[in-house]
Design an enzyme around this catalytic site. Structure first.
Site, PDB file in Angstrom:
ATOM      1  CD  GLU A  95      -2.622  -1.197   2.614  1.00  0.00           C
ATOM      2  OE1 GLU A  95      -4.189  -1.499   2.186  1.00  0.00           O
ATOM      3  OE2 GLU A  95      -2.602  -0.957   3.495  1.00  0.00           O
ATOM      4  CB  CYS A 108       2.971   7.834   2.447  1.00  0.00           C
ATOM      5  SG  CYS A 108       3.621   6.747   3.926  1.00  0.00           S
ATOM      6  CB  CYS A 115       7.627  -4.541   9.004  1.00  0.00           C
ATOM      7  SG  CYS A 115       8.884  -3.770   9.858  1.00  0.00           S
ATOM      8  CB  CYS A 119       6.218  -1.647  16.194  1.00  0.00           C
ATOM      9  SG  CYS A 119       7.782  -1.111  15.680  1.00  0.00           S
ATOM     10  CB  CYS A 122       3.182  -1.251  13.564  1.00  0.00           C
ATOM     11  SG  CYS A 122       3.220  -1.270  11.567  1.00  0.00           S
ATOM     12  CB  CYS A 343       0.649   6.295  11.179  1.00  0.00           C
ATOM     13  SG  CYS A 343       1.379   7.850  10.324  1.00  0.00           S
TER      14      CYS A 343
HETATM   15  N1  SAH Z   1       9.514   1.358   9.696  1.00  0.00           N
HETATM   16  C1  SAH Z   1       9.752   2.345  10.023  1.00  0.00           C
HETATM   17  C2  SAH Z   1       8.851   3.402   8.879  1.00  0.00           C
HETATM   18  C3  SAH Z   1       7.638   2.822   8.476  1.00  0.00           C
HETATM   19  S1  SAH Z   1       6.234   3.083  10.062  1.00  0.00           S
HETATM   20  C4  SAH Z   1       9.418   3.000  11.188  1.00  0.00           C
HETATM   21  O1  SAH Z   1       9.020   2.663  12.036  1.00  0.00           O
HETATM   22  O2  SAH Z   1       9.835   4.405  11.412  1.00  0.00           O
HETATM   23  C5  SAH Z   1       6.297   4.645   9.988  1.00  0.00           C
HETATM   24  C6  SAH Z   1       5.725   5.273  11.256  1.00  0.00           C
HETATM   25  O3  SAH Z   1       4.114   4.943  11.503  1.00  0.00           O
HETATM   26  C7  SAH Z   1       6.222   5.067  12.419  1.00  0.00           C
HETATM   27  O4  SAH Z   1       6.672   6.113  13.217  1.00  0.00           O
HETATM   28  C8  SAH Z   1       5.450   4.349  13.198  1.00  0.00           C
HETATM   29  O5  SAH Z   1       5.762   4.255  14.409  1.00  0.00           O
HETATM   30  C9  SAH Z   1       4.105   4.680  12.902  1.00  0.00           C
HETATM   31  N2  SAH Z   1       3.069   3.897  13.222  1.00  0.00           N
HETATM   32  C10 SAH Z   1       3.057   2.618  13.088  1.00  0.00           C
HETATM   33  N3  SAH Z   1       1.982   2.096  13.584  1.00  0.00           N
HETATM   34  C11 SAH Z   1       1.042   2.960  14.219  1.00  0.00           C
HETATM   35  C12 SAH Z   1      -0.275   3.194  14.907  1.00  0.00           C
HETATM   36  N4  SAH Z   1      -0.875   2.094  14.994  1.00  0.00           N
HETATM   37  N5  SAH Z   1      -0.629   4.257  15.037  1.00  0.00           N
HETATM   38  C13 SAH Z   1       0.113   5.502  14.827  1.00  0.00           C
HETATM   39  N6  SAH Z   1       1.052   5.440  14.233  1.00  0.00           N
HETATM   40  C14 SAH Z   1       1.743   3.989  14.056  1.00  0.00           C
HETATM   41 FE1  SF4 Z   2       7.949  -2.063  10.882  1.00  0.00          FE
HETATM   42 FE2  SF4 Z   2       5.862  -1.043  11.816  1.00  0.00          FE
HETATM   43 FE3  SF4 Z   2       7.573  -0.991  13.425  1.00  0.00          FE
HETATM   44 FE4  SF4 Z   2       7.764   0.632  11.229  1.00  0.00          FE
HETATM   45  S1  SF4 Z   2       6.267   0.723  12.944  1.00  0.00           S
HETATM   46  S2  SF4 Z   2       9.493  -0.651  11.890  1.00  0.00           S
HETATM   47  S3  SF4 Z   2       6.669  -0.831   9.637  1.00  0.00           S
HETATM   48  S4  SF4 Z   2       6.633  -2.843  12.598  1.00  0.00           S
END
Ligand code: SAH
Ligand code: SF4
Length: 352
Positions: A95, A108, A115, A119, A122, A343
């Site tokens: 996406e 974006c 990934c 996290c 996420c 995000c």
């Molecule tokens: N993997 C990289 C880039 C993609 S994630 C990273 O983690 O930086 C991009 C952003 O989306 C990150 O700052 C991440 O913390 C945020 N993000 C992920 N899941 C989220 C959620 N459920 N709500 C808000 N932000 C989120």
């Molecule tokens: Fe991966 Fe999501 Fe963590 Fe970014 S925020 S490093 S995309 S798991």
């Protein structure tokens, strides 16, 4: 992890520089013409390249396609955000999102299918990593999003203003392809987006950071911190070889020394988990004066119902504590959540 990382020109014309196309065509001056067809005029096929001799088009077509992916679904949010589901040649899907805001049109983009960092909040990481994207697959997302600016029509002269590498995946687990793609989008004869308008967001894997630094690519860096203590960060960002919070702080300093660009720390606020006054004070001490912090109130994800968005008053209190300590704070507004383009809501979805 599969992928011919950084292999020149692997899957479509969109992954090749003018110089690389020159090695495939005669006479070489035709290379720039072909490059412009792909990057400026957005040609989807060789048939469109009407002023390129047919024999040359056929010779190129025998080697690689003009574009390898296609838009499978497009969703436009009430706030103008557009989310595209892009189908890749092997059936995987990623996406990417167009975020219009004032004069800005920000793309974006994703760098991996899934990934591997995992996290806890996420959706992109909920099922692990499937594979790295190749450079042409990253560039093609930018091309599709540029078309989306004009409502999905190809309109000459349509431009994107910014690129954020904040979609699905960890860019520093795929440095060769990310660097190749970001060099291509900067080409003044092509998409032409300057390095100051490009931001790479990373959870901060050590090895990938060293590779990025060594590559010489100079773009804005955002480090996803989410916690100011190692114990909490390990819980929220469990995998992927990311360093301690002290190391991440050090990384920011080294990026600044190498590029002269300030690093932004990103901090997803999770209600009751990392949004207390103590957390804000620890973050303020770590970030220090004049450092930029982006606070991102968590967007809910269905796979982790126990994680909640912070209360609006905790967001206020948290940012006030940072501000008082001299930190430059921005709170990210939620965009595109009605089409799950916000995000952390970009998720793995495969062809049925
Ligand atoms: N993997 C990289 C880039 C993609 S994630 C990273 O983690 O930086 C991009 C952003 O989306 C990150 O700052 C991440 O913390 C945020 N993000 C992920 N899941 C989220 C959620 N459920 N709500 C808000 N932000 C989120
Ligand atoms: Fe991966 Fe999501 Fe963590 Fe970014 S925020 S490093 S995309 S798991």
């Amino acid at each position: 992890m599969a992928g011919r990382e950084g292999a020149p020109g692997a899957g479509s014309l969109a992954g090749l520089s003018v110089r690389e196309i020159e090695t495939l065509v005669t006479p070489p001056y035709r290379a720039k013409q072909v490059f412009r067809w792909v990057h400026v005029r957005g040609a989807l096929s060789y048939d469109e390249m009407s002023d390129v001799p047919k024999a040359l088009r056929e010779a190129l077509a025998a080697r690689l396609p003009a574009r390898s992916s296609r838009v499978v679904e497009s969703h436009r949010s009430d706030d103008g955000t557009v989310k595209l589901l892009v189908g890749l040649a092997d059936g995987e899907r990623v996406e990417c999102v167009l975020i219009p805001e004032g004069d800005r049109r920000t793309a974006c983009i994703s760098t991996q299918v899934g990934c591997g960092v995992g996290c806890v909040f996420c959706a992109s990481g909920a099922q692990g990593v499937v594979r790295n994207l190749e450079a042409h697959e990253i560039v093609e997302q930018v091309l599709w999003l540029r078309d989306a600016v004009a409502g999905g029509e190809r309109a000459e002269g349509t431009r994107l203003s910014n690129i954020v590498v904040m979609g699905m995946g960890e860019p520093l687990h795929n440095v060769p392809n990310v660097v190749r793609a970001l060099r291509l989008v900067q080409d003044p004869d092509g998409i032409d987006i300057g390095s100051r308008r490009i931001t790479v967001s990373t959870s901060g894997p050590r090895k990938g950071f060293e590779e990025l630094l060594a590559s010489g690519l100079r773009v804005n860096l955002a480090i996803s911190l989410h916690a100011a203590t190692d114990e909490l960060r390990r819980r929220l960002v469990p995998k992927g070889g990311t360093g301690t919070v002290a190391e991440l702080h050090d990384m920011a300093g080294r990026w600044f020394e190498a590029t002269g660009r300030d690093v932004t720390f990103e901090y997803v606020l999770l209600g009751g988990v990392n949004d207390r006054d103590d957390d804000a004070e620890a973050l303020a001490r770590l970030a220090g004066r004049h450092r930029n912090v982006n606070l991102i109130p968590m967007n809910p994800v269905s796979f982790a119902p126990e994680l909640k968005a912070p209360l609006p008053e905790s967001v206020e209190r948290f940012s006030a504590i940072l501000r008082r300590a001299g930190v430059v704070v921005h709170t990210r507004r939620q965009r595109g959540d009605d089409v799950a383009a916000a995000c952390g809501q970009l998720r793995l979805s495969r062809a049925p």
